[in-house]
Design a protein around this motif. Structure first.
Motif, short mmCIF file in Angstrom:
data_model
loop_
_atom_site.label_atom_id
_atom_site.label_comp_id
_atom_site.label_asym_id
_atom_site.label_seq_id
_atom_site.Cartn_x
_atom_site.Cartn_y
_atom_site.Cartn_z
N THR A 85 86.33 30.88 42.23
CA THR A 85 86.53 30.73 40.84
C THR A 85 85.94 29.25 40.52
O THR A 85 84.47 28.96 40.35
N PRO A 87 86.68 27.31 37.01
CA PRO A 87 87.69 26.48 36.25
C PRO A 87 86.82 26.48 35.26
O PRO A 87 85.26 26.11 34.51
N ASP A 88 87.69 26.59 33.48
CA ASP A 88 87.03 26.92 32.76
C ASP A 88 87.35 25.44 32.43
O ASP A 88 87.01 24.37 30.98
N GLU A 89 85.54 24.50 32.35
CA GLU A 89 85.78 22.52 32.75
C GLU A 89 84.30 22.70 32.54
O GLU A 89 83.85 23.68 33.19
#
Length: 290
Positions: A85, A87-89
């Motif tokens: 995965t 995450p857009d971080e």
């Protein structure tokens, strides 16, 4: 500065042939490809190109993916199907950041139960503006293990304010406390009746570490080469390599936590020690004279 010519030269020194592949111009990844490297894509892979990558993995192929914060190359769905995965971080690690430098360039600590890739590192790697890359334990047919994590006082944030000057604070409810996974290794289950071994992936949340500017800093070159050798099935080649000294680029790296210790020692403790010694000498002479 931000190209990968130095990385290509180091890979050739490991006795690999290095070439480029235009995924949109071929029907399949060549069968003799030991490792396919995807480094910091800025555009988005088309559905046809993603299908080509999936087909390569299904045939037992190995892919090394390096993705930067807020840039996923359109690979979120493909990697998600294989247990990764994105995450857009981005990740902030005050304790391991470069002291006096930008807030998002940090040493990635290598501690605890080590993956074979990092077990052969003499020095931890240096990442700039990393992103989280996390395992999805619910995906069937993929065995995902952690390769790299940020420090215990780090956090992940969706805010892009960390890319501007200053020290961004942790915001409860928006940011996630660390440690944050920055790299994973994926072993894929072989398809029944294929007669081929399962494919494999290594995904890191940073591509700058392998660029011309960062490659010879800290343990970056070893991390790059160890990862390629791991995917290519050459564990005997995974070991610390002699450092390449370059004038002006081999200074000792001082981290945020170390910088605070140096400040207290040099600015606070040492002057007080000299003050107390001087005071003791003054009082001794004054009272001995009387």
């Amino acid at each position: 500065i931000h190209g990968y010519s130095a990385a290509a030269a180091r890979v050739r020194e490991e006795f690999y042939d290095v070439g480029t592949l235009a995924a949109g111009d071929v029907g399949a990844v060549p069968a003799d490809t030991a490792v396919l490297v995807i480094a910091g894509p800025r555009g988005r892979y088309s559905p046809e190109e993603r299908e080509l990558l999936d087909g390569y993995l299904a045939r037992g192929g190995k892919i090394f993916v390096m993705l930067d914060a807020f840039e996923d190359g359109g690979l979120v769905d493909l990697l998600g199907r294989h247990g990764v995965t994105l995450p857009d971080e981005t990740v902030v690690d005050p304790e391991n950041r470069m002291f006096g430098g930008e807030f998002v360039t940090m040493r990635v600590p290598v501690t605890g139960a080590l993956h074979p890739i990092t077990r052969g590192l003499g020095v931890p790697p240096l990442f700039s503006v990393p992103r989280p890359v996390e395992p999805d334990p619910d995906v069937v047919g993929a065995e995902v293990s952690t390769v790299l994590k940020s420090g215990s006082r780090s956090w992940a944030t969706p805010s892009r304010d960390v890319l501007t000057p200053g020290v961004p604070p942790f915001v409860a409810g928006r940011d996630r406390p660390g440690p944050v996974t920055l790299g994973v290794d994926v072993r894929l289950t072989a398809q029944a009746g294929s007669g081929r071994p399962g494919g494999g992936l290594v995904v890191y949340g940073n591509s700058d570490f392998a660029s011309n500017f960062f490659l010879e800093r800290e343990g970056n070159a070893d991390l790059l080469l160890n990862t390629i050798n791991w995917l290519a099935g050459e564990p005997a080649l995974m070991a610390p390599r002699p450092p390449r000294k370059q004038p002006g680029r081999e200074q000792r790296l001082v981290l945020g936590g170390q910088g605070a210790d140096i400040f207290w020692l040099a600015v606070v403790i040492q002057p007080w020690v000299f003050f107390l010694i001087g005071l003791a000498q003054f009082l001794r002479r004054r009272y001995s004279a009387s």
